[in-house]
Design a protein around this motif. Structure first.
Motif, PDB file in Angstrom:
ATOM      1  N   UNK A  70      -7.661  10.266   1.446  1.00 33.47           N
ATOM      2  CA  UNK A  70      -7.652   9.122   0.524  1.00 33.47           C
ATOM      3  C   UNK A  70      -8.089   7.852   1.250  1.00 33.47           C
ATOM      4  N   UNK A  71      -7.641   7.689   2.475  1.00 31.77           N
ATOM      5  CA  UNK A  71      -8.035   6.517   3.276  1.00 31.77           C
ATOM      6  C   UNK A  71      -9.539   6.547   3.555  1.00 31.77           C
ATOM      7  N   UNK A  72     -10.037   7.724   3.920  1.00 32.68           N
ATOM      8  CA  UNK A  72     -11.472   7.867   4.199  1.00 32.68           C
ATOM      9  C   UNK A  72     -12.285   7.544   2.947  1.00 32.68           C
ATOM     10  N   UNK A  73     -11.838   8.065   1.799  1.00 29.26           N
ATOM     11  CA  UNK A  73     -12.541   7.823   0.535  1.00 29.26           C
ATOM     12  C   UNK A  73     -12.596   6.334   0.220  1.00 29.26           C
ATOM     13  N   UNK A  74     -11.490   5.639   0.418  1.00 26.65           N
ATOM     14  CA  UNK A  74     -11.428   4.213   0.099  1.00 26.65           C
ATOM     15  C   UNK A  74     -12.337   3.403   1.021  1.00 26.65           C
ATOM     16  N   UNK A  75     -12.306   3.717   2.311  1.00 24.88           N
ATOM     17  CA  UNK A  75     -13.143   2.978   3.263  1.00 24.88           C
ATOM     18  C   UNK A  75     -14.629   3.217   2.980  1.00 24.88           C
ATOM     19  N   UNK A  76     -14.992   4.475   2.689  1.00 22.99           N
ATOM     20  CA  UNK A  76     -16.388   4.813   2.456  1.00 22.99           C
ATOM     21  C   UNK A  76     -16.873   4.376   1.079  1.00 22.99           C
ATOM     22  N   UNK A  99     -16.455   6.145  -1.723  1.00 18.07           N
ATOM     23  CA  UNK A  99     -16.916   7.307  -2.488  1.00 18.07           C
ATOM     24  C   UNK A  99     -16.283   7.290  -3.879  1.00 18.07           C
ATOM     25  N   UNK A 100     -17.101   7.432  -4.908  1.00 18.37           N
ATOM     26  CA  UNK A 100     -16.568   7.459  -6.270  1.00 18.37           C
ATOM     27  C   UNK A 100     -15.831   8.753  -6.548  1.00 18.37           C
ATOM     28  N   UNK A 101     -16.317   9.836  -5.955  1.00 19.20           N
ATOM     29  CA  UNK A 101     -15.775  11.169  -6.225  1.00 19.20           C
ATOM     30  C   UNK A 101     -15.017  11.670  -5.005  1.00 19.20           C
ATOM     31  N   UNK A 102     -13.765  12.051  -5.218  1.00 24.96           N
ATOM     32  CA  UNK A 102     -12.937  12.575  -4.123  1.00 24.96           C
ATOM     33  C   UNK A 102     -13.594  13.788  -3.464  1.00 24.96           C
ATOM     34  N   UNK A 103     -14.298  14.597  -4.274  1.00 23.43           N
ATOM     35  CA  UNK A 103     -14.908  15.816  -3.742  1.00 23.43           C
ATOM     36  C   UNK A 103     -15.994  15.492  -2.720  1.00 23.43           C
ATOM     37  N   UNK A 104     -16.667  14.340  -2.870  1.00 23.24           N
ATOM     38  CA  UNK A 104     -17.679  13.935  -1.889  1.00 23.24           C
ATOM     39  C   UNK A 104     -17.045  13.760  -0.522  1.00 23.24           C
ATOM     40  N   UNK A 158     -16.937   1.360  -5.412  1.00 21.21           N
ATOM     41  CA  UNK A 158     -17.801   0.673  -4.444  1.00 21.21           C
ATOM     42  C   UNK A 158     -17.297  -0.714  -4.120  1.00 21.21           C
ATOM     43  N   UNK A 159     -16.587  -1.329  -5.074  1.00 24.52           N
ATOM     44  CA  UNK A 159     -15.973  -2.629  -4.818  1.00 24.52           C
ATOM     45  C   UNK A 159     -14.659  -2.392  -4.094  1.00 24.52           C
ATOM     46  N   UNK A 160     -14.560  -2.877  -2.870  1.00 26.92           N
ATOM     47  CA  UNK A 160     -13.398  -2.534  -2.051  1.00 26.92           C
ATOM     48  C   UNK A 160     -13.234  -3.540  -0.914  1.00 26.92           C
ATOM     49  N   UNK A 161     -12.089  -3.550  -0.324  1.00 28.20           N
ATOM     50  CA  UNK A 161     -11.851  -4.322   0.898  1.00 28.20           C
ATOM     51  C   UNK A 161     -11.557  -3.324   2.000  1.00 28.20           C
ATOM     52  N   UNK A 162     -12.332  -3.385   3.072  1.00 28.10           N
ATOM     53  CA  UNK A 162     -12.181  -2.387   4.134  1.00 28.10           C
ATOM     54  C   UNK A 162     -11.668  -3.048   5.413  1.00 28.10           C
ATOM     55  N   UNK A 217     -22.466  -3.459  13.149  1.00 30.74           N
ATOM     56  CA  UNK A 217     -21.733  -3.513  11.881  1.00 30.74           C
ATOM     57  C   UNK A 217     -21.993  -2.248  11.062  1.00 30.74           C
ATOM     58  N   UNK A 218     -23.231  -1.779  11.034  1.00 31.02           N
ATOM     59  CA  UNK A 218     -23.538  -0.547  10.295  1.00 31.02           C
ATOM     60  C   UNK A 218     -22.798   0.649  10.891  1.00 31.02           C
ATOM     61  N   UNK A 219     -22.855   0.772  12.207  1.00 32.96           N
ATOM     62  CA  UNK A 219     -22.203   1.912  12.867  1.00 32.96           C
ATOM     63  C   UNK A 219     -20.682   1.787  12.855  1.00 32.96           C
ATOM     64  N   UNK A 220     -20.191   0.553  12.829  1.00 38.05           N
ATOM     65  CA  UNK A 220     -18.745   0.346  12.959  1.00 38.05           C
ATOM     66  C   UNK A 220     -18.003   0.137  11.660  1.00 38.05           C
ATOM     67  N   UNK A 221     -18.720   0.148  10.520  1.00 35.94           N
ATOM     68  CA  UNK A 221     -18.039  -0.046   9.225  1.00 35.94           C
ATOM     69  C   UNK A 221     -18.370   1.051   8.218  1.00 35.94           C
ATOM     70  N   UNK A 222     -19.517   1.728   8.386  1.00 33.18           N
ATOM     71  CA  UNK A 222     -19.934   2.733   7.410  1.00 33.18           C
ATOM     72  C   UNK A 222     -20.450   2.129   6.122  1.00 33.18           C
ATOM     73  N   UNK A 223     -20.757   0.837   6.135  1.00 33.54           N
ATOM     74  CA  UNK A 223     -21.286   0.197   4.927  1.00 33.54           C
ATOM     75  C   UNK A 223     -22.648   0.798   4.563  1.00 33.54           C
TER      76      UNK A 223
END
Length: 409
Positions: A369-375, A377-382, A263-267, A210-216
């Motif tokens: 944008x998809x990567x940011x939402x899944x991860x 990240x609060x800041x797009x620059x991250x 940080x609150x999101x559905x992935x 789960x850690x490796x497959x979700x990036x949580x």
């Protein structure tokens, strides 16, 4: 006409000035209804202090009141004003202050006596101790606001910490930030396959997958409950963290909300192996853990230790270390038998599993944008920084492969 007093050098003394029997000079003045005193060994230096007192009084700077207030006092005031701080964040701030700042001489010095050089010396000492420059930022984020509050309260004219951290960072001082380690595709497969086949470590497979497959983040993962997993729609709801902290003097597990709104999101569950492990775990969890754990209204926690209690990041990191050592020992023996180079695992921690997932994501899509939402990240620059770093590394690897096949003449 009042008699003009003189010092032992024959110089006229002004009202309020006195030369004491030991030769030192004193100036007495009124602050409200109270007498206050300043001293110096030199008359000119004393008068410079008098001039500063007058200027401070005219400008509303409360210098003499500030002589009874230290940086430690201002930090306490600062924390008292932070009503919206989560308990875990407050505990972390107080831990940092107590561990690194509280007992420093400048933190116990009257505010007007703190100099820029004191802050620079302190920060430099931390860097020499091995602080990375990015780690020093967390210290500066406490010192600077406490002193800024003192400026706002008219205790001091200017913030002596202003620009110190920025100048050290621009100079490249201290250890560079640690390079993020991402497992290669081969390494992550070897890691998970070894766990799945190991009688000793196979019970760690669900959480590692789960850690490796979700990036949580680790707290997001260990805090997952049955209600957070929707296998019909193949999604996971991330809405809380499970953390281990010392709060109000007591060490223990706590539920907190995500640090930022993002940080609150559905992935989406992107790997079928993740869905398989979660489905299997949910089917047997009642038998595995007859006693349900409840905290802050949350229950049905999926990941537990062998005693049925909560898992911590420390537990998982220790498991990763033991598994890696066991895998590498077995791989070296096998490679020697087969007369080949061993494919070893690097030293890594649970956070590197999140970075590994992010790396695979960046290798698979350029939808930032998809990567940011899944991860989360609060800041797009991250997200952009990680994506750029990973794609540049891949470019180098691809360039090396292509170069071997290109001929101009």
């Amino acid at each position: 006409m009042p008699k003009i007093r003189k010092d032992n050098k024959g110089r006229n003394l002004r009202p309020g000035e006195t030369q004491r029997s030991d030769g030192n000079y004193m100036f007495v003045y009124m602050l409200g209804k109270k007498k206050k005193y300043i001293y110096d060994t030199d008359l000119a230096a004393l008068r410079a202090k008098e001039k500063q007192l007058t200027k401070d009084a005219d400008d509303g700077v409360r210098t003499q009141e500030a002589m009874k207030i230290t940086l430690n006092d201002m930090f306490k005031v600062l924390m008292d004003t932070k009503l919206q701080l989560k308990a875990s964040t407050r505990a972390n701030y107080e831990y940092l202050w107590s561990s690194y700042i509280k007992d420093e001489p400048f933190a116990n010095t009257p505010l007007p006596n703190i100099r820029k050089s004191d802050i620079l010396t302190f920060y430099t000492k931390l860097l020499k101790k091995g602080f990375a420059i990015n780690s020093l930022e967390s210290i500066n984020n406490l010192v600077h606001p406490a002193l800024e509050l003192a400026v706002d309260d008219d205790y001091i004219r200017k913030n002596p910490s202003k620009g110190v951290y920025r100048s050290l960072k621009s100079e490249g001082s201290g250890k560079p930030a640690k390079t993020r380690i991402a497992l290669t595709k081969e390494q992550q497969k070897n890691f998970l396959r070894f766990i799945s086949k190991s009688p000793m470590y196979s019970h760690w497979l669900p959480v590692m997958v789960v850690l490796l497959g979700t990036g949580l983040r680790v707290g997001e993962c260990t805090g997952l409950t049955k209600n957070d997993v929707d296998l019909e729609n193949n999604t996971i709801s991330v809405n809380h963290n499970l953390i281990y902290r010392v709060i109000d003097g007591k060490a223990g597990f706590h539920i907190t909300t995500p640090k930022t709104a993002s940080g609150t999101r559905t992935i989406p569950i992107l790997y079928p192996e993740v869905a398989e492990q979660l489905r299997a775990l949910i089917e047997v969890m009642d038998a595995l853990y007859p006693e349900d754990l409840v905290m802050n209204g949350y229950h049905g926690f999926l990941f537990r230790n062998r005693s049925g209690y909560f898992l911590s990041a420390h537990n998982i990191n220790r498991a990763i270390e033991r598994i890696s050592i066991a895998y590498n020992a077995e791989e070296m023996d096998q490679a020697e038998l087969e007369d080949r180079e061993p494919s070893l695992l690097p030293h890594f921690s649970v956070h590197n599993l999140r970075h590994t997932f992010c790396t695979r994501l960046c290798e698979s899509t350029n939808d930032i944008k998809f990567i940011q939402q899944v991860m989360g990240h609060a800041d797009f620059s991250t997200t952009m920084d990680i994506y750029t770093h990973i794609t540049q590394e891949n470019m180098k690897e691809k360039a090396e492969v292509i170069k071997g096949h290109l001929v101009l003449i």
